[in-house]
Design a protein around this motif. Structure first.
Motif, short mmCIF file in Angstrom:
data_model
loop_
_atom_site.label_atom_id
_atom_site.label_comp_id
_atom_site.label_asym_id
_atom_site.label_seq_id
_atom_site.Cartn_x
_atom_site.Cartn_y
_atom_site.Cartn_z
N MET A 8 0.83 -1.19 0.00
CA MET A 8 0.00 0.00 0.00
C MET A 8 0.88 1.26 0.00
O MET A 8 1.84 1.35 0.76
N GLU A 9 0.55 2.19 -0.88
CA GLU A 9 1.34 3.41 -1.02
C GLU A 9 1.08 4.35 0.17
O GLU A 9 -0.07 4.55 0.57
N PRO A 10 2.17 4.93 0.73
CA PRO A 10 1.96 5.86 1.85
C PRO A 10 1.21 7.12 1.39
O PRO A 10 1.26 7.49 0.23
N THR A 11 0.53 7.74 2.32
CA THR A 11 -0.21 8.96 2.02
C THR A 11 0.76 10.06 1.60
O THR A 11 1.80 10.24 2.24
N LYS A 12 0.41 10.77 0.54
CA LYS A 12 1.28 11.83 0.05
C LYS A 12 0.94 13.13 0.76
O LYS A 12 -0.21 13.42 1.03
N ASN A 13 1.99 13.93 1.01
CA ASN A 13 1.75 15.23 1.62
C ASN A 13 1.39 16.25 0.53
O ASN A 13 1.46 15.95 -0.67
N LEU A 14 1.04 17.43 0.94
CA LEU A 14 0.58 18.47 0.02
C LEU A 14 1.63 18.82 -1.03
O LEU A 14 1.30 18.97 -2.21
N THR A 15 2.88 18.90 -0.64
CA THR A 15 3.96 19.22 -1.58
C THR A 15 4.09 18.14 -2.65
O THR A 15 4.23 18.45 -3.84
N GLU A 16 4.05 16.89 -2.24
CA GLU A 16 4.14 15.78 -3.20
C GLU A 16 2.95 15.78 -4.16
O GLU A 16 3.11 15.55 -5.36
N LEU A 17 1.78 16.04 -3.63
CA LEU A 17 0.58 16.11 -4.48
C LEU A 17 0.68 17.27 -5.46
O LEU A 17 0.30 17.15 -6.63
N ALA A 18 1.22 18.40 -5.00
CA ALA A 18 1.39 19.56 -5.89
C ALA A 18 2.34 19.23 -7.03
O ALA A 18 2.08 19.57 -8.19
N ARG A 19 3.45 18.56 -6.71
CA ARG A 19 4.40 18.14 -7.76
C ARG A 19 3.72 17.22 -8.77
O ARG A 19 3.92 17.35 -9.98
N GLU A 20 2.95 16.29 -8.27
CA GLU A 20 2.23 15.36 -9.14
C GLU A 20 1.23 16.09 -10.04
O GLU A 20 1.12 15.80 -11.23
N LEU A 21 0.54 17.05 -9.46
CA LEU A 21 -0.41 17.85 -10.24
C LEU A 21 0.32 18.59 -11.36
O LEU A 21 -0.12 18.60 -12.50
N TRP A 22 1.46 19.22 -11.04
CA TRP A 22 2.22 19.95 -12.05
C TRP A 22 2.70 19.02 -13.17
O TRP A 22 2.64 19.36 -14.34
N ARG A 23 3.16 17.84 -12.80
CA ARG A 23 3.59 16.88 -13.82
C ARG A 23 2.43 16.49 -14.73
O ARG A 23 2.57 16.40 -15.94
N GLU A 24 1.28 16.24 -14.12
CA GLU A 24 0.09 15.86 -14.91
C GLU A 24 -0.33 16.99 -15.86
O GLU A 24 -0.70 16.75 -17.00
N MET A 25 -0.26 18.23 -15.36
CA MET A 25 -0.63 19.37 -16.21
C MET A 25 0.36 19.52 -17.36
O MET A 25 -0.03 19.79 -18.49
N ALA A 26 1.65 19.33 -17.07
CA ALA A 26 2.66 19.41 -18.13
C ALA A 26 2.45 18.29 -19.15
O ALA A 26 2.54 18.52 -20.36
N GLU A 27 2.15 17.09 -18.67
CA GLU A 27 1.89 15.97 -19.57
C GLU A 27 0.65 16.22 -20.42
O GLU A 27 0.63 15.92 -21.61
N MET A 28 -0.38 16.81 -19.81
CA MET A 28 -1.60 17.13 -20.56
C MET A 28 -1.28 18.13 -21.67
O MET A 28 -1.74 17.98 -22.80
#
Length: 149
Positions: free
Chosen positions: A1-21
């Motif tokens: 099970m993946e550990p819960t991500k903190n806000l900073t990690e989620l923000a990085r993931e969001l930015w990567r997804e937006m760049a990929e989009m």
């Protein structure tokens, strides 16, 4: 099970997804342009689409809306003018300013481009609700606001 991500990690993931989009959109548009043998780039489609909806903007307004610097905007608008898709007109209120208008040729091209541009946004938003998009916009705008402070 993946550990819960903190806000900073989620923000990085969001930015990567937006760049990929954005990259996926650019690739899709590039393929469509090649398939149809249109002599236009993604950046020019973006500007042309904007002045199709809001003709008469000045160069700085266009640069601000599509998030490009003014110097690259000059080059891009020069290309639209050379292709006969847009024209510059002196602003009567401020002669140093040039207003950018779409030409008839530009309107005709946009009428060809609009169906497949609409198609990609429909494809991208399939199975999403309006509230999903509104929430995503709200988050992205707030993050941008935070970075500008």
């Amino acid at each position: 099970m993946e550990p819960t991500k903190n806000l900073t990690e989620l923000a990085r993931e969001l930015w990567r997804e937006m760049a990929e989009m954005r990259n996926s959109l650019r690739q899709y548009v590039h393929v469509k342009i090649k398939e149809n043998n249109w002599d236009i780039s993604m950046e020019l489609v973006e500007i042309l689409g904007l002045i199709y909806k809001r003709s008469g903007l000045n160069q700085q307004e266009i640069a601000d809306i599509i998030v490009k610097d003014k110097s690259s905007m000059t080059y891009l608008i020069d290309n639209l003018v050379k292709k006969g898709l847009a024209e510059r007109t002196e602003d009567q209120r401020d002669r140093r300013n040039k207003l950018i208008y779409i030409t008839e040729k530009g309107k005709l091209l946009m009428e060809e481009l609009t169906p497949w541009v609409t198609e990609i946004y429909e494809k991208a938003t399939r199975e999403l609700l309006t509230d999903d998009i509104l929430n995503a916009l709200s988050v992205a705008r707030k993050m941008n606001e935070n970075l500008k402070q």
